[in-house]
Scaffold this active site. Sequence first.
Site, PDB file in Angstrom:
ATOM      1  N   ARG A  86       0.515  12.363  -8.851  1.00 27.17           N
ATOM      2  CA  ARG A  86       1.077  10.845  -8.364  1.00 27.17           C
ATOM      3  C   ARG A  86       2.482  10.610  -8.984  1.00 27.17           C
ATOM      4  O   ARG A  86       3.388   9.842  -8.417  1.00 27.17           O
ATOM      5  CB  ARG A  86       0.198   9.688  -9.361  1.00 27.17           C
ATOM      6  CG  ARG A  86      -0.919   9.625  -8.520  1.00 27.17           C
ATOM      7  CD  ARG A  86      -1.725   8.452  -9.154  1.00 27.17           C
ATOM      8  NE  ARG A  86      -3.444   8.303  -9.053  1.00 27.17           N
ATOM      9  CZ  ARG A  86      -3.659   7.912  -7.916  1.00 27.17           C
ATOM     10  NH1 ARG A  86      -3.175   7.668  -6.642  1.00 27.17           N
ATOM     11  NH2 ARG A  86      -5.222   7.983  -7.864  1.00 27.17           N
ATOM     12  N   ASP A  97      -4.252   5.313   6.513  1.00 26.38           N
ATOM     13  CA  ASP A  97      -4.982   6.463   7.322  1.00 26.38           C
ATOM     14  C   ASP A  97      -6.004   5.878   8.060  1.00 26.38           C
ATOM     15  O   ASP A  97      -5.506   5.425   9.278  1.00 26.38           O
ATOM     16  CB  ASP A  97      -5.776   6.995   5.941  1.00 26.38           C
ATOM     17  CG  ASP A  97      -5.960   8.491   6.417  1.00 26.38           C
ATOM     18  OD1 ASP A  97      -6.093   8.634   7.684  1.00 26.38           O
ATOM     19  OD2 ASP A  97      -6.286   9.398   5.692  1.00 26.38           O
ATOM     20  N   GLU A 154       0.818  -1.343   0.163  1.00 29.13           N
ATOM     21  CA  GLU A 154      -0.095  -0.111  -0.071  1.00 29.13           C
ATOM     22  C   GLU A 154       0.916   1.338   0.058  1.00 29.13           C
ATOM     23  O   GLU A 154       2.077   1.187   0.415  1.00 29.13           O
ATOM     24  CB  GLU A 154      -0.867   0.170   1.403  1.00 29.13           C
ATOM     25  CG  GLU A 154      -2.297  -0.329   1.030  1.00 29.13           C
ATOM     26  CD  GLU A 154      -3.070   0.581   0.215  1.00 29.13           C
ATOM     27  OE1 GLU A 154      -2.359   1.319  -0.408  1.00 29.13           O
ATOM     28  OE2 GLU A 154      -4.296   0.713   0.468  1.00 29.13           O
ATOM     29  N   ASP A 155       0.571   2.248  -0.673  1.00 22.54           N
ATOM     30  CA  ASP A 155       1.117   3.684  -0.472  1.00 22.54           C
ATOM     31  C   ASP A 155       0.821   4.256   0.902  1.00 22.54           C
ATOM     32  O   ASP A 155       1.873   4.837   1.502  1.00 22.54           O
ATOM     33  CB  ASP A 155       0.538   4.557  -1.496  1.00 22.54           C
ATOM     34  CG  ASP A 155      -0.846   4.962  -1.745  1.00 22.54           C
ATOM     35  OD1 ASP A 155      -1.535   4.255  -0.981  1.00 22.54           O
ATOM     36  OD2 ASP A 155      -1.286   5.864  -2.286  1.00 22.54           O
ATOM     37  N   PHE A 182      -2.083  16.355   4.503  1.00 21.72           N
ATOM     38  CA  PHE A 182      -2.225  16.100   3.164  1.00 21.72           C
ATOM     39  C   PHE A 182      -0.998  15.746   2.236  1.00 21.72           C
ATOM     40  O   PHE A 182      -0.087  16.760   2.086  1.00 21.72           O
ATOM     41  CB  PHE A 182      -3.206  16.883   2.322  1.00 21.72           C
ATOM     42  CG  PHE A 182      -4.075  15.923   1.287  1.00 21.72           C
ATOM     43  CD1 PHE A 182      -5.252  15.532   1.590  1.00 21.72           C
ATOM     44  CD2 PHE A 182      -3.546  16.013   0.079  1.00 21.72           C
ATOM     45  CE1 PHE A 182      -5.853  14.803   0.675  1.00 21.72           C
ATOM     46  CE2 PHE A 182      -4.009  15.068  -0.763  1.00 21.72           C
ATOM     47  CZ  PHE A 182      -5.403  14.554  -0.654  1.00 21.72           C
TER      48      PHE A 182
HETATM   49  C1  PRP Z   1      -5.873   5.513  -0.452  1.00 20.19           C
HETATM   50  C2  PRP Z   1      -4.703   4.665  -0.146  1.00 20.19           C
HETATM   51  C3  PRP Z   1      -4.993   3.704   0.393  1.00 20.19           C
HETATM   52  C4  PRP Z   1      -6.540   4.058   1.355  1.00 20.19           C
HETATM   53  C5  PRP Z   1      -6.029   4.397   2.802  1.00 20.19           C
HETATM   54  O1  PRP Z   1      -6.449   5.263  -1.515  1.00 20.19           O
HETATM   55  O2  PRP Z   1      -3.829   4.192  -1.350  1.00 20.19           O
HETATM   56  O3  PRP Z   1      -5.476   2.673  -0.395  1.00 20.19           O
HETATM   57  O4  PRP Z   1      -6.594   5.413   0.816  1.00 20.19           O
HETATM   58  O5  PRP Z   1      -6.815   5.194   3.679  1.00 20.19           O
HETATM   59  P1  PRP Z   1      -7.660   4.108   4.695  1.00 20.19           P
HETATM   60  O6  PRP Z   1      -6.627   3.549   5.704  1.00 20.19           O
HETATM   61  O7  PRP Z   1      -8.622   5.453   5.505  1.00 20.19           O
HETATM   62  O8  PRP Z   1      -8.694   3.172   4.138  1.00 20.19           O
HETATM   63  P2  PRP Z   1      -7.504   5.883  -2.344  1.00 20.19           P
HETATM   64  O9  PRP Z   1      -8.947   5.734  -2.139  1.00 20.19           O
HETATM   65  O10 PRP Z   1      -7.171   7.500  -2.211  1.00 20.19           O
HETATM   66  O11 PRP Z   1      -7.175   5.501  -3.833  1.00 20.19           O
HETATM   67  P3  PRP Z   1      -5.876   5.586  -4.667  1.00 20.19           P
HETATM   68  O12 PRP Z   1      -5.236   4.745  -4.319  1.00 20.19           O
HETATM   69  O13 PRP Z   1      -6.386   5.357  -5.973  1.00 20.19           O
HETATM   70  O14 PRP Z   1      -5.125   7.065  -4.710  1.00 20.19           O
END
Ligand code: PRP
Length: 175
Positions: free
Chosen positions: A164, A102, A98-99, A151
């Site tokens: 990105r 949160d 994962e990136d 952010f």
């Molecule tokens: C972001 C990130 C994780 C998630 C983390 O994805 O890449 O998958 O949010 O948040 P959480 O711990 O609150 O669930 P996003 O929905 O922004 O999609 P993306 O990866 O396409 O940017």
Amino acid sequence: MDIMQREILFPRDEIQRRVRELAAQISNDYSGHELIVIGVLKGAFIFMADLIRALSIPCRVDFVRIASYGGGQESGGRTVLTKDIETSIRGRDILVVEDIIDSGLTLTYLVDWLKERNPQSLKVCAFLDKRRRRKVSFEADYVGFTIDDGFVIGYGLDFNEQARFLPEVYIIKQQ
Ligand code: PRP
């Protein structure tokens, strides 16, 4: 929010150094095994590409896509899998990449989903961890950097699909 109002949080060399450290640790932990690395689209694709190229063990790759609705810029809405893996993971060693973590909702949902397929083992590697923002308790097995609230964009992370591609991680300055 103005994505040009930003400052560097992690420069390229610091990211590269940390990714190499993570890859060395993972390679050591899985020595003699073949990993299946599952990236969570879209944000994880850049980190995952760097991480797997720094591994010294073999791996296969696959991806999932997860959408979360109802949260706006704040994560924490309803979580839905919109693209599943295309590989059988039964009896295999799985590393989810994962990136950012949160609220923890995305990975809690995904780990439960994948564990139903009976892998041999399943661990999670997250590039960034916003620990203080958890809505559900979730601990990754490998974390690049722990960060405070704010952010962040770049190195796969977006704001409205922008930024990105930036090779560094930036934090947006809030007015
Ligand atoms: C972001 C990130 C994780 C998630 C983390 O994805 O890449 O998958 O949010 O948040 P959480 O711990 O609150 O669930 P996003 O929905 O922004 O999609 P993306 O990866 O396409 O940017």
